[in-house]
Design an enzyme around this catalytic site. Structure first.
Site, PDB file in Angstrom:
ATOM      1  N   TYR A 153       0.785  -1.386   0.257  1.00  0.00           N
ATOM      2  CA  TYR A 153       0.206  -0.065  -0.418  1.00  0.00           C
ATOM      3  C   TYR A 153       0.995   1.368   0.333  1.00  0.00           C
ATOM      4  CZ  TYR A 153      -3.495   3.825   1.536  1.00  0.00           C
ATOM      5  OH  TYR A 153      -4.601   4.908   1.516  1.00  0.00           O
ATOM      6  N   ASP A 255       9.369   2.971   0.676  1.00  0.00           N
ATOM      7  CA  ASP A 255       8.253   3.566   1.455  1.00  0.00           C
ATOM      8  C   ASP A 255       8.137   3.185   2.903  1.00  0.00           C
ATOM      9  OD1 ASP A 255       5.923   4.188   2.336  1.00  0.00           O
ATOM     10  OD2 ASP A 255       4.711   3.424   0.611  1.00  0.00           O
ATOM     11  N   LYS A 283       3.642   9.207   9.359  1.00  0.00           N
ATOM     12  CA  LYS A 283       3.500   8.788  10.978  1.00  0.00           C
ATOM     13  C   LYS A 283       4.758   8.763  11.897  1.00  0.00           C
ATOM     14  CE  LYS A 283       1.329   5.049   7.839  1.00  0.00           C
ATOM     15  NZ  LYS A 283      -0.510   5.203   8.056  1.00  0.00           N
TER      16      LYS A 283
HETATM   17  N1  PMP Z   1       2.401   4.331   2.378  1.00  0.00           N
HETATM   18  C1  PMP Z   1       2.094   2.820   3.291  1.00  0.00           C
HETATM   19  C2  PMP Z   1       3.185   1.857   3.949  1.00  0.00           C
HETATM   20  C3  PMP Z   1       0.992   3.349   4.278  1.00  0.00           C
HETATM   21  O1  PMP Z   1       1.617   2.130   4.956  1.00  0.00           O
HETATM   22  C4  PMP Z   1       0.107   4.510   4.183  1.00  0.00           C
HETATM   23  C5  PMP Z   1      -0.966   4.800   5.339  1.00  0.00           C
HETATM   24  N2  PMP Z   1      -1.345   3.720   6.683  1.00  0.00           N
HETATM   25  C6  PMP Z   1       0.747   5.616   3.591  1.00  0.00           C
HETATM   26  C7  PMP Z   1       1.457   5.158   2.417  1.00  0.00           C
HETATM   27  C8  PMP Z   1      -0.452   6.542   3.439  1.00  0.00           C
HETATM   28  O2  PMP Z   1       0.298   7.598   3.732  1.00  0.00           O
HETATM   29  P1  PMP Z   1      -1.346   8.614   3.764  1.00  0.00           P
HETATM   30  O3  PMP Z   1      -2.756   7.891   5.089  1.00  0.00           O
HETATM   31  O4  PMP Z   1      -0.790   9.044   5.367  1.00  0.00           O
HETATM   32  O5  PMP Z   1      -1.748   9.880   2.908  1.00  0.00           O
END
Ligand code: PMP
Length: 444
Positions: A153, A255, A283
């Protein structure tokens, strides 16, 4: 705290708020993932306050929190460190839309902690920072296609919201998966630019890279797949990604939105000793405030630095969020802090393993201490990729999670996501969590 206390008393007030919310908020929610955030409940819980590792809902039920704002509140809710730092900012101005001192200090702090980070840019969410990294990779290489891995994701924006969670009937062949848009509304041209590959399979990776020779701007992955129940990279797999990308002139993007500053001061790249060209953070970076970053090798970030590749944002690195992040990273730069998070998580992981073993329940507990997940795979084997998880017993996870909730332990409702541990968790809370795990397995 008594390990056997029942946290989940009445939740009527949450139900009433949800009914009211549906009149004004689309679907009653502000993010698609919140609808399911309480498992078997037909309505989400409304949280009112938090302190350290505890959160309290509008009915007054208290929980030990392992969602911990999806990992963001890494120092705990209402951390005194952050609260104190922000009190000053609140009275001197939260944002000016101009350059500011905390953003510079924060970028310097990131450079000190993150091995791949020669240059940094800030954004407000993980999705936005992923977009920035992809733009940088495309601008640098002059190519447009991106390889992503099935089940990983990278945010909700069009760019990479492809094959996050494809259904079995649409996912296509194992080694040449279809690119499945995650939602209606994603244009075909965008989908066409994303090539999907199974994770942890060297031969499949080489086949995909060969098939798209000369077309690929980047390969992006979650080094620990937080969104696939913390599926770990196979031995040498991240090194292989590094080698293949280097050999073919493709930008490798980690990521690290979930792993960053959590799995150690240097994130997953520090943990595994593999350096990407670009990395994305959010995060834990903000300690609960909305901030994100992408950072990487000077050469790849240079087109941005020169202004040829564009990236903007009114709210980027406001003094409010940059200050929260600076305080958070200064705390996490101490390896003792991330070590303590890891050890705390490992205690809970071990409690789950013990409870499962004692009762002969097949399940795997995978990930690292700071982020892990319990998966009811048929044979109790760890998952290697998304399709292994599709076969896991999701209904059993839902029951397990609800039994924990009844015993005062709050975790992500979604079995493919994971538990996050905060630095604020106390010995008593860990003991109560382990007791709740025992109780939940007994009830399973
Ligand atoms: N990359 C990863 C690995 C994530 O877990 C998330 C959100 N859970 C995102 C990108 C997207 O982040 P956001 O919800 O702050 O847009």
């Amino acid at each position: 705290m008594n390990g056997e206390f029942q946290a989940l008393g009445g939740t009527d007030r949450s139900r009433v708020w949800f009914e009211r919310a549906q009149e004004s908020l689309a679907g009653g929610i502000s993010s698609s993932s919140r609808l399911t955030s309480t498992g078997p409940h037909p309505y989400p819980l409304y949280m009112q306050s938090g302190s350290g590792t505890r959160i309290r809902d509008v009915d007054g039920n208290e929980y030990i929190d392992y969602l911990i704002s999806y990992g963001s509140a890494v120092l705990g809710h209402a951390s005194p460190l952050i609260t104190q730092a922000l009190t000053g900012v609140l009275s001197t101005g939260t944002m000016f839309g101009t350059c500011n001192v905390p953003e510079v200090e924060l970028a310097e702090q990131i450079r000190q902690m993150v091995p791949c980070a020669d240059l940094v840019r800030f954004a407000n969410s993980g999705s936005e920072a992923v977009q920035g990294a992809v733009r940088a990779a495309r601008g640098y290489t002059g190519r447009s296609r991106i390889v992503k891995f099935e089940g990983h994701y990278h945010g909700w924006s069009d760019t990479l919201a492809i094959s996050n969670r494809p259904g079995e009937s649409e996912a296509g062949p194992y080694d040449a998966p279809h690119s499945v848009p995650h939602s209606p509304g994603i244009p075909a041209g965008v989908v066409d630019d994303v090539v999907v590959c199974p994770w942890n399979d060297p031969a499949a990776l080489r086949t995909v890279l060969d098939a798209h020779r000369g077309e690929l701007a980047a390969v992006i992955c979650e080094p620990i797949v937080a969104n696939n129940a913390c599926t770990m990279p196979g031995p040498g797999y991240l090194d292989l990604l590094r080698e293949e990308c280097t050999g073919r002139g493709i930008v490798l993007i980690f990521d690290e939105v979930c792993t960053g500053f959590r799995t150690g001061p240097a994130g997953a790249q520090g943990l595994f000793g593999v350096l990407p060209d670009l990395a994305v953070f959010s995060k834990a970076l903000g300690g609960g405030l909305p901030i994100a970053a992408f950072a990487g090798r000077r050469e790849v970030m240079e087109p941005l630095a020169e202004g040829r590749v564009k990236h903007g944002g009114t709210y980027n690195a406001s003094p409010l969020c940059a200050t929260a992040a600076l305080v958070t990273l200064r705390a996490l730069a101490d390896p003792a802090v991330t070590k303590r998070i890891d050890e705390a998580g490992r205690r809970v992981m071990e409690a789950v393993r013990r409870a499962a073993r004692d009762r002969g329940v097949p399940c795997t507990v995978q990930g690292v201490g700071a982020m892990f997940q319990v998966v009811f795979t048929p044979d109790g084997a760890p998952s290697r990729r998304y399709r292994d998880l599709v076969r896991a017993d999701q209904a059993r996870y839902d029951v397990f999670r609800h039994e924990l909730l009844k015993r005062g332990v709050h975790s992500n409702a979604y079995g493919m996501a994971c538990w996050f541990v905060s630095a604020s968790v106390t010995e008593d809370e860990l003991a109560a969590t382990c007791a709740a795990v025992e109780g939940a397995f007994t009830a399973l």
